[in-house]
Design an enzyme around this catalytic site. Structure first.
Site, PDB file in Angstrom:
ATOM      1  N   ARG A 126       0.842  -1.195   0.000  1.00 42.54           N
ATOM      2  CA  ARG A 126       0.000   0.000   0.000  1.00 42.54           C
ATOM      3  C   ARG A 126       0.876   1.243   0.000  1.00 42.54           C
ATOM      4  O   ARG A 126       1.837   1.336   0.765  1.00 42.54           O
ATOM      5  CB  ARG A 126      -1.046  -0.012   1.101  1.00 42.54           C
ATOM      6  CG  ARG A 126      -0.648  -0.092   2.467  1.00 42.54           C
ATOM      7  CD  ARG A 126      -1.815   0.078   3.410  1.00 42.54           C
ATOM      8  NE  ARG A 126      -1.261   0.535   4.670  1.00 42.54           N
ATOM      9  CZ  ARG A 126      -1.943   0.970   5.685  1.00 42.54           C
ATOM     10  NH1 ARG A 126      -3.244   1.025   5.623  1.00 42.54           N
ATOM     11  NH2 ARG A 126      -1.343   1.365   6.782  1.00 42.54           N
TER      12      ARG A 126
ATOM     13  N   THR B 141      -1.272   7.524  -0.234  1.00 41.32           N
ATOM     14  CA  THR B 141      -2.669   7.388  -0.685  1.00 41.32           C
ATOM     15  C   THR B 141      -3.397   6.220  -0.014  1.00 41.32           C
ATOM     16  O   THR B 141      -4.625   6.154  -0.057  1.00 41.32           O
ATOM     17  CB  THR B 141      -2.719   7.149  -2.203  1.00 41.32           C
ATOM     18  OG1 THR B 141      -2.102   5.871  -2.478  1.00 41.32           O
ATOM     19  CG2 THR B 141      -1.993   8.235  -2.969  1.00 41.32           C
TER      20      THR B 141
ATOM     21  N   ASP C 230       3.599  -2.327  11.942  1.00 41.00           N
ATOM     22  CA  ASP C 230       3.673  -2.765  10.541  1.00 41.00           C
ATOM     23  C   ASP C 230       4.093  -4.238  10.531  1.00 41.00           C
ATOM     24  O   ASP C 230       5.221  -4.589  10.895  1.00 41.00           O
ATOM     25  CB  ASP C 230       4.697  -1.906   9.794  1.00 41.00           C
ATOM     26  CG  ASP C 230       4.699  -2.225   8.307  1.00 41.00           C
ATOM     27  OD1 ASP C 230       4.422  -1.319   7.510  1.00 41.00           O
ATOM     28  OD2 ASP C 230       4.985  -3.394   7.946  1.00 41.00           O
TER      29      ASP C 230
ATOM     30  N   ASP D  14       7.281  -5.183   8.476  1.00 44.11           N
ATOM     31  CA  ASP D  14       8.514  -4.697   9.113  1.00 44.11           C
ATOM     32  C   ASP D  14       8.842  -5.506  10.358  1.00 44.11           C
ATOM     33  O   ASP D  14      10.009  -5.818  10.618  1.00 44.11           O
ATOM     34  CB  ASP D  14       8.363  -3.213   9.477  1.00 44.11           C
ATOM     35  CG  ASP D  14       8.463  -2.314   8.257  1.00 44.11           C
ATOM     36  OD1 ASP D  14       8.997  -2.766   7.229  1.00 44.11           O
ATOM     37  OD2 ASP D  14       7.991  -1.161   8.330  1.00 44.11           O
TER      38      ASP D  14
HETATM   39  C1  PRP Z   1       0.196  -4.429   4.958  1.00 39.42           C
HETATM   40  C2  PRP Z   1      -0.598  -5.680   5.303  1.00 39.42           C
HETATM   41  C3  PRP Z   1      -1.719  -5.634   4.297  1.00 39.42           C
HETATM   42  C4  PRP Z   1      -1.985  -4.159   4.168  1.00 39.42           C
HETATM   43  C5  PRP Z   1      -3.206  -3.820   4.966  1.00 39.42           C
HETATM   44  O1  PRP Z   1       0.998  -4.655   3.866  1.00 39.42           O
HETATM   45  O2  PRP Z   1       0.194  -6.850   5.249  1.00 39.42           O
HETATM   46  O3  PRP Z   1      -1.394  -6.210   3.048  1.00 39.42           O
HETATM   47  O4  PRP Z   1      -0.843  -3.484   4.698  1.00 39.42           O
HETATM   48  O5  PRP Z   1      -3.551  -2.504   4.792  1.00 39.42           O
HETATM   49  P1  PRP Z   1      -4.885  -2.057   4.056  1.00 39.42           P
HETATM   50  O6  PRP Z   1      -5.984  -2.926   4.595  1.00 39.42           O
HETATM   51  O7  PRP Z   1      -5.037  -0.625   4.443  1.00 39.42           O
HETATM   52  O8  PRP Z   1      -4.701  -2.236   2.586  1.00 39.42           O
HETATM   53  P2  PRP Z   1       1.996  -3.549   3.282  1.00 39.42           P
HETATM   54  O9  PRP Z   1       1.309  -2.738   2.243  1.00 39.42           O
HETATM   55  O10 PRP Z   1       2.615  -2.805   4.414  1.00 39.42           O
HETATM   56  O11 PRP Z   1       3.053  -4.409   2.494  1.00 39.42           O
HETATM   57  P3  PRP Z   1       4.122  -5.479   3.018  1.00 39.42           P
HETATM   58  O12 PRP Z   1       3.356  -6.700   3.463  1.00 39.42           O
HETATM   59  O13 PRP Z   1       4.900  -5.728   1.785  1.00 39.42           O
HETATM   60  O14 PRP Z   1       4.915  -4.881   4.124  1.00 39.42           O
HETATM   61  N1  URA Z   2      -0.543  -2.669   7.660  1.00 40.46           N
HETATM   62  C1  URA Z   2       0.161  -3.066   8.743  1.00 40.46           C
HETATM   63  O1  URA Z   2       1.142  -3.818   8.624  1.00 40.46           O
HETATM   64  N2  URA Z   2      -0.236  -2.627   9.957  1.00 40.46           N
HETATM   65  C2  URA Z   2      -1.298  -1.824  10.125  1.00 40.46           C
HETATM   66  O2  URA Z   2      -1.619  -1.463  11.257  1.00 40.46           O
HETATM   67  C3  URA Z   2      -2.012  -1.412   8.981  1.00 40.46           C
HETATM   68  C4  URA Z   2      -1.616  -1.863   7.763  1.00 40.46           C
END
Ligand code: PRP
Ligand code: URA
Length: 209
Positions: free
Chosen positions: A104, A108, A200, A203
């Site tokens: 994400r 945005t 996160d 992370d």
């Molecule tokens: C995180 C999580 C979801 C998303 C949730 O991924 O693992 O995929 O955010 O957020 P949303 O419901 O607002 O879309 P991220 O985009 O941080 O990617 P990553 O898993 O590669 O760290």
């Molecule tokens: N993605 C994450 O990893 N944590 C949150 O709290 C929201 C989105």
């Protein structure tokens, strides 16, 4: 809440508390995610259909149940979804695996797609989509759109933590897809993070921050 199952098993809740704690190390977080995913997998597969087959035990023939239909598909939303995948594959080693690359955009909060690979015949399989976090639901909704576009018709979504706003948006966009989660938290903050949450997920799993 209609179509939403909160998995409140004591072991799940205990492990989730350890994962939320900011003092928990990357190594422990990853191990806990793997352990908890096995327990979540048990619940999300609870009502799968069975069919009887004829076998012979060492003593006599009998009709005995096995999972009906083609092998399950576990679909991981990268990258944090991969943290749930291994524990689930421990329980269902024959499952097929799909990868949906989405992240994400931090400004945005819209999902950006960078990869998609799934078995061809999704229409004939139960697909269980995994991602630890359902925040705005933008990522999960995009993942389901893509899977449906590729023919999937029987989908379930499994996460660890959900925000009420995300559940509402997800169920409105995909009312046919049941949601399984270990907890529904209070709200999203102004940056789209789940509060109190666990931070996160990607992370924390990979130590990238
Ligand atoms: C995180 C999580 C979801 C998303 C949730 O991924 O693992 O995929 O955010 O957020 P949303 O419901 O607002 O879309 P991220 O985009 O941080 O990617 P990553 O898993 O590669 O760290
Ligand atoms: N993605 C994450 O990893 N944590 C949150 O709290 C929201 C989105």
């Amino acid at each position: 809440m209609d179509g939403v199952t909160v998995i409140d098993h004591p072991l799940v809740q205990h492990k989730l508390t350890l994962m939320r704690n900011k003092e928990t190390s990357t190594a422990s977080f990853r191990r806990l995610l793997r352990e908890i995913s096995t327990l979540l997998c048990y619940e999300v597969t609870r009502n799968l259909d069975l069919t009887m087959i004829r076998i012979e035990t060492p003593l006599q023939p009998m009709d005995s149940p096995v999972l009906e239909g083609k092998k399950l598909v576990f679909a991981s939303i990268l990258r944090a979804g991969n943290g749930l995948l291994e524990g689930m594959l421990d329980l269902v080693p024959a499952a097929r695996v799909a990868h949906i690359g989405l992240y994400r955009d931090h400004e945005t909060l819209q999902p950006v797609e960078y990869y998609f690979k799934a078995p061809e015949d999704l229409a004939n399989r139960v697909v269980i989509v995994v991602d630890p976090m359902l925040a705005t639901a933008n990522s999960a909704i995009a993942a389901m759109d893509k899977l449906k576009e590729r023919g999937a018709r029987n989908i379930r979504f499994l996460c660890l933590l959900a925000a009420p706003e995300g559940i509402e948006r997800f169920r409105t966009a995909h009312p046919d897809i049941p949601v399984f989660t270990a907890a529904i938290d209070s709200h999203l903050n102004e940056k789209g993070y789940i509060v109190p949450g666990l931070g996160d997920a990607g992370d924390r799993m990979y130590g990238t921050k």
